[in-house]
Motif scaffolding. Structure first.
Motif, PDB file in Angstrom:
ATOM      1  N   UNK A  72       0.845  -1.200   0.000  1.00 27.05           N
ATOM      2  CA  UNK A  72       0.000   0.000   0.000  1.00 27.05           C
ATOM      3  C   UNK A  72       0.877   1.246   0.000  1.00 27.05           C
ATOM      4  N   UNK A  73       0.235   2.402  -0.118  1.00 30.56           N
ATOM      5  CA  UNK A  73       0.917   3.694  -0.083  1.00 30.56           C
ATOM      6  C   UNK A  73       0.562   4.416   1.212  1.00 30.56           C
ATOM      7  N   UNK A  74       1.546   5.050   1.832  1.00 30.70           N
ATOM      8  CA  UNK A  74       1.271   5.911   2.979  1.00 30.70           C
ATOM      9  C   UNK A  74       0.819   7.250   2.410  1.00 30.70           C
ATOM     10  N   UNK A  75      -0.407   7.640   2.741  1.00 33.59           N
ATOM     11  CA  UNK A  75      -0.960   8.894   2.241  1.00 33.59           C
ATOM     12  C   UNK A  75      -0.591  10.036   3.169  1.00 33.59           C
ATOM     13  N   UNK A  76      -0.728   9.786   4.480  1.00 35.23           N
ATOM     14  CA  UNK A  76      -0.530  10.865   5.447  1.00 35.23           C
ATOM     15  C   UNK A  76      -0.202  10.284   6.814  1.00 35.23           C
ATOM     16  N   UNK A  77       0.648  10.988   7.546  1.00 37.71           N
ATOM     17  CA  UNK A  77       0.900  10.691   8.950  1.00 37.71           C
ATOM     18  C   UNK A  77       0.834  12.017   9.692  1.00 37.71           C
ATOM     19  N   UNK A  78      -0.110  12.122  10.625  1.00 32.97           N
ATOM     20  CA  UNK A  78      -0.256  13.327  11.432  1.00 32.97           C
ATOM     21  C   UNK A  78      -0.364  12.892  12.887  1.00 32.97           C
ATOM     22  N   UNK A  79       0.581  13.324  13.688  1.00 30.98           N
ATOM     23  CA  UNK A  79       0.571  12.929  15.092  1.00 30.98           C
ATOM     24  C   UNK A  79       0.678  11.428  15.213  1.00 30.98           C
ATOM     25  N   UNK A  80      -0.336  10.817  15.814  1.00 31.48           N
ATOM     26  CA  UNK A  80      -0.350   9.367  15.984  1.00 31.48           C
ATOM     27  C   UNK A  80      -1.293   8.673  15.002  1.00 31.48           C
ATOM     28  N   UNK A  81      -1.794   9.406  14.026  1.00 30.93           N
ATOM     29  CA  UNK A  81      -2.750   8.870  13.063  1.00 30.93           C
ATOM     30  C   UNK A  81      -2.110   8.770  11.683  1.00 30.93           C
ATOM     31  N   UNK A  82      -2.444   7.702  10.969  1.00 30.07           N
ATOM     32  CA  UNK A  82      -1.915   7.524   9.618  1.00 30.07           C
ATOM     33  C   UNK A  82      -3.020   7.036   8.684  1.00 30.07           C
ATOM     34  N   UNK A  83      -2.805   7.273   7.386  1.00 28.21           N
ATOM     35  CA  UNK A  83      -3.762   6.877   6.348  1.00 28.21           C
ATOM     36  C   UNK A  83      -3.010   6.074   5.297  1.00 28.21           C
TER      37      UNK A  83
END
Length: 99
Positions: A72-83
């Protein structure tokens, strides 16, 4: 497939309303979590995860580990959350903007 900034922005917008379905805790990334992520990506294409404070790794490390293991692709990582995003080859539910 490499996502463009425009495509990442579109996916971030879609993920904004989503609740995290993956939770990494003190056990880190387990085989069961990889299976859950793989199944969820097959069904939804776009998933959100959260790394708890007790986790031994950062959200970026967890996201990249899971993404590598489920293709898969990492779309976003903000703080402790990822997409994460993985597009289906057939019958894709999400149509990405052209680059």
């Amino acid at each position: 497939m490499i996502l463009t900034s425009k495509q990442r922005a579109y996916l971030r917008g879609l993920a904004n309303r989503m609740e995290p379905i993956l939770h990494a805790g003190k056990g880190g990334v387990s085989d069961a979590m990889i299976k859950q992520a793989d199944d969820a990506l097959e069904a939804r294409e776009l998933i959100k995860g959260k790394v708890l404070e007790t986790a031994p790794a950062t959200a970026r490390e967890v996201a990249e580990d899971i993404a590598a293991r489920v293709n898969a692709q990492v779309v976003q990582v903000v703080g402790r959350t990822f997409v994460l995003f993985r597009q289906k080859e057939k019958e894709s539910q999400i149509t990405l903007p052209r680059s």
